[in-house]
Design an enzyme around this catalytic site. Structure first.
Site, PDB file in Angstrom:
ATOM      1  N   CYS A   1       0.858  -1.122  -0.022  1.00  0.00           N
ATOM      2  CA  CYS A   1      -0.100   0.031  -0.142  1.00  0.00           C
ATOM      3  C   CYS A   1       0.872   1.362  -0.097  1.00  0.00           C
ATOM      4  O   CYS A   1       0.339   2.279  -0.195  1.00  0.00           O
ATOM      5  CB  CYS A   1      -0.949   0.322   1.226  1.00  0.00           C
ATOM      6  SG  CYS A   1      -2.151  -1.436   1.216  1.00  0.00           S
TER       7      CYS A   1
ATOM      8  N   ASN B   1     -10.143   0.048   0.014  1.00  0.00           N
ATOM      9  CA  ASN B   1      -8.702   0.029  -0.113  1.00  0.00           C
ATOM     10  C   ASN B   1      -8.035  -0.634  -1.381  1.00  0.00           C
ATOM     11  O   ASN B   1      -8.139  -1.609  -1.665  1.00  0.00           O
ATOM     12  CB  ASN B   1      -8.151  -0.673   1.204  1.00  0.00           C
ATOM     13  CG  ASN B   1      -6.623  -0.681   1.301  1.00  0.00           C
ATOM     14  OD1 ASN B   1      -5.883  -0.023   0.274  1.00  0.00           O
ATOM     15  ND2 ASN B   1      -5.861  -1.249   2.642  1.00  0.00           N
TER      16      ASN B   1
ATOM     17  N   HIS C   1      -3.089   7.502   2.058  1.00  0.00           N
ATOM     18  CA  HIS C   1      -3.723   6.022   1.517  1.00  0.00           C
ATOM     19  C   HIS C   1      -5.093   5.803   2.187  1.00  0.00           C
ATOM     20  O   HIS C   1      -5.181   6.122   3.175  1.00  0.00           O
ATOM     21  CB  HIS C   1      -2.707   5.116   2.081  1.00  0.00           C
ATOM     22  CG  HIS C   1      -3.047   3.714   2.008  1.00  0.00           C
ATOM     23  ND1 HIS C   1      -3.763   3.213   0.724  1.00  0.00           N
ATOM     24  CD2 HIS C   1      -3.274   2.586   2.815  1.00  0.00           C
ATOM     25  CE1 HIS C   1      -3.980   1.937   0.673  1.00  0.00           C
ATOM     26  NE2 HIS C   1      -3.817   1.559   2.062  1.00  0.00           N
TER      27      HIS C   1
HETATM   28  O1  UT7 Z   1      -3.815  -0.981   3.490  1.00  0.00           O
HETATM   29  C1  UT7 Z   1      -2.718  -1.242   4.517  1.00  0.00           C
HETATM   30  C2  UT7 Z   1      -3.130  -1.011   5.950  1.00  0.00           C
HETATM   31  N1  UT7 Z   1      -4.166  -1.706   6.209  1.00  0.00           N
HETATM   32  C3  UT7 Z   1      -4.947  -1.103   7.146  1.00  0.00           C
HETATM   33  O2  UT7 Z   1      -4.614   0.175   7.358  1.00  0.00           O
HETATM   34  C4  UT7 Z   1      -6.181  -1.685   7.733  1.00  0.00           C
HETATM   35  C5  UT7 Z   1      -6.006  -1.197   9.412  1.00  0.00           C
HETATM   36  N2  UT7 Z   1      -6.981  -1.951  10.153  1.00  0.00           N
HETATM   37  C6  UT7 Z   1      -8.083  -1.560   9.947  1.00  0.00           C
HETATM   38  O3  UT7 Z   1      -8.577  -1.179   9.197  1.00  0.00           O
HETATM   39  C7  UT7 Z   1      -9.193  -2.130  11.051  1.00  0.00           C
HETATM   40  O4  UT7 Z   1      -8.589  -2.890  12.032  1.00  0.00           O
HETATM   41  C8  UT7 Z   1     -10.186  -3.125  10.632  1.00  0.00           C
HETATM   42  C9  UT7 Z   1     -11.315  -2.475   9.826  1.00  0.00           C
HETATM   43  C10 UT7 Z   1      -9.590  -4.257   9.760  1.00  0.00           C
HETATM   44  C11 UT7 Z   1     -11.024  -3.900  11.784  1.00  0.00           C
HETATM   45  O5  UT7 Z   1     -11.602  -2.820  12.602  1.00  0.00           O
HETATM   46  P1  UT7 Z   1     -11.325  -2.978  14.386  1.00  0.00           P
HETATM   47  O6  UT7 Z   1     -12.200  -1.963  14.960  1.00  0.00           O
HETATM   48  O7  UT7 Z   1      -9.925  -3.091  14.466  1.00  0.00           O
HETATM   49  O8  UT7 Z   1     -11.947  -4.286  14.173  1.00  0.00           O
HETATM   50  P2  UT7 Z   1     -11.382  -5.739  15.182  1.00  0.00           P
HETATM   51  O9  UT7 Z   1     -10.497  -6.444  14.234  1.00  0.00           O
HETATM   52  O10 UT7 Z   1     -10.878  -5.562  16.341  1.00  0.00           O
HETATM   53  O11 UT7 Z   1     -12.786  -6.757  15.050  1.00  0.00           O
HETATM   54  C12 UT7 Z   1     -13.946  -6.374  15.923  1.00  0.00           C
HETATM   55  C13 UT7 Z   1     -14.893  -7.500  15.667  1.00  0.00           C
HETATM   56  C14 UT7 Z   1     -14.348  -8.869  15.877  1.00  0.00           C
HETATM   57  O12 UT7 Z   1     -15.261  -9.518  16.760  1.00  0.00           O
HETATM   58  P3  UT7 Z   1     -14.909  -9.803  18.339  1.00  0.00           P
HETATM   59  O13 UT7 Z   1     -13.574 -10.600  18.290  1.00  0.00           O
HETATM   60  O14 UT7 Z   1     -14.852  -8.354  18.948  1.00  0.00           O
HETATM   61  O15 UT7 Z   1     -16.186 -10.654  18.745  1.00  0.00           O
HETATM   62  C15 UT7 Z   1     -14.194  -9.212  14.457  1.00  0.00           C
HETATM   63  O16 UT7 Z   1     -14.531 -10.578  14.684  1.00  0.00           O
HETATM   64  O17 UT7 Z   1     -15.393  -7.302  14.468  1.00  0.00           O
HETATM   65  C16 UT7 Z   1     -15.577  -8.684  14.054  1.00  0.00           C
HETATM   66  N3  UT7 Z   1     -15.531  -8.514  12.619  1.00  0.00           N
HETATM   67  C17 UT7 Z   1     -16.614  -8.540  11.803  1.00  0.00           C
HETATM   68  N4  UT7 Z   1     -17.920  -8.278  12.111  1.00  0.00           N
HETATM   69  C18 UT7 Z   1     -18.834  -8.156  11.236  1.00  0.00           C
HETATM   70  C19 UT7 Z   1     -14.343  -8.436  11.659  1.00  0.00           C
HETATM   71  N5  UT7 Z   1     -14.831  -8.272  10.349  1.00  0.00           N
HETATM   72  C20 UT7 Z   1     -16.212  -8.166  10.450  1.00  0.00           C
HETATM   73  C21 UT7 Z   1     -17.320  -7.984   9.632  1.00  0.00           C
HETATM   74  N6  UT7 Z   1     -18.266  -7.888   9.701  1.00  0.00           N
HETATM   75  N7  UT7 Z   1     -16.757  -7.864   8.021  1.00  0.00           N
END
Ligand code: UT7
Length: 324
Positions: free
Chosen positions: A114, A281, A251
């Protein structure tokens, strides 16, 4: 007199097919509300079968050349940032070179995920300052839909396909920050963080292209910290502060990361170019896409001071300050 690498043209291309968040609800345990609130993404474009990164990149390059009033014959080099090349080799850059009808100069790919476009821009700037090229096409093009695991809801809802390009030309400046062109660059990588964001396949391991794997929460933490740091470095090198920046062109991975970084830098969100809601993204394509769309919206104008910043797999991260 000081040589500067100035952006003289910009363009983009997006595949026709638009996929709204709601489409994922039928195949995964997810919701439009979750995707919007956690990432800011509302829709993304997916390439059609046979629509490759070189096809998207060629169309973006043609648009950038037209915007610059140049033809492919005017170009000395093509740098393509991509993690989703058409083939293992030859480079996507040489494929675009051939499509553009360009038989001179040289073309090569840059792989920094990225951060790829920021790396490509910084390296194109170095080539121009070293006198090795006067006009360079810098392209970011991706078909990340090809490396998604459609069963992994934590990643497959976040990415999209597209391409953006700029024409970079040597021009004489005065050596001050009032000059148009690239004024400062800052690049970093730290391979110890490989496990946070990678693709689980490749030529010399599995022999297959593999699927994207990401520890989103960890990448998020690194992103806000490292993006603010690299921005501070480029601005400090120029003796400028965040108040001098007209637009941040980040980005486009996550609206919450973009918002938190802007907040850390004390820059209001109105001064940030946002396209993540419409594209998701698009990895190395996201910044040139945002530049092209920002210009079309009238948010980026000649003379504006821009900060470009990105982080991605590697980890890699960096920033570029340029006057448009
Ligand atoms: O481009 C290169 C750089 N990449 C990035 O910058 C991405 C960086 N990370 C992010 O953008 C975020 O971390 C995400 C959007 C990927 C995730 O957001 P988050 O607030 O960090 O959520 P999380 O990973 O902590 O997940 C929260 C909950 C989890 O459930 P539990 O463990 O709390 O029960 C996940 O299983 O959300 C759940 N979850 C979903 N729920 C519904 C994960 N994906 C989904 C989904 N739909 N698609």
């Amino acid at each position: 007199m000081t040589t500067r690498a100035v952006v003289t043209g910009v363009g983009h291309h997006l595949p026709e097919r638009v996929v709204a968040n709601a489409e994922f609800e039928a195949m995964l345990d997810t919701s439009d509300a979750w995707i919007r609130s956690r990432s800011g993404i509302e829709r993304r474009h997916f390439a059609a079968e046979g629509e490759t990164s070189s096809i998207l990149g060629t169309k973006a390059a043609e648009a950038a050349l037209a915007d610059a009033g140049r033809s492919a014959d005017d170009i000395d080099a093509i740098l393509v940032a991509t993690s989703t090349p058409d083939l293992t080799f030859p480079s996507t850059a040489t494929m675009i070179q051939a499509e553009l009808g360009m038989t001179g100069g040289y073309a090569f790919d840059i792989q920094a995920v990225c951060t790829g476009f920021v790396y490509a821009l910084a390296n194109a700037n170095a080539l121009i300052l070293a006198g090795q090229a006067r006009r360079i096409l810098v392209i970011g093009t991706e078909t990340f839909s090809r490396i998604m695991d459609w069963k992994d809801r934590s990643t497959c809802v976040l990415f999209g396909d597209g391409a953006g390009a700029v024409v970079l030309e040597a021009q004489e400046g005065t050596g001050t920050t009032a000059d148009r062109g690239i004024l400062a660059t800052d690049l970093h990588s730290d391979g110890r963080f490989r496990e946070l964001l990678y693709v689980d396949g490749g030529v010399s391991t599995t022999g297959r292209s593999g699927h994207l794997r990401m520890q989103g929460r960890e990448v998020f933490r690194h992103a806000v910290e490292k993006l603010a740091e690299t921005a501070e470095t480029t601005l400090a090198e120029l003796g400028l502060s965040s108040g001098d920046i007209d637009r941040i062109v980040p980005h486009q991975a996550n609206l919450r990361i973009i918002r938190a970084t802007a907040q850390k830098m004390g820059i209001p969100l109105e001064r940030v170019i946002l396209t993540v809601q419409d594209h998701g993204n698009t990895s190395a394509a996201s910044i040139p896409l945002a530049l092209s769309i920002g210009k079309a919206r009238g948010q980026i104008r000649r003379g504006n001071l821009l900060l470009l910043e990105a982080i991605g797999g590697g980890l890699t991260w960096g920033s570029v300050v340029l006057r448009w």
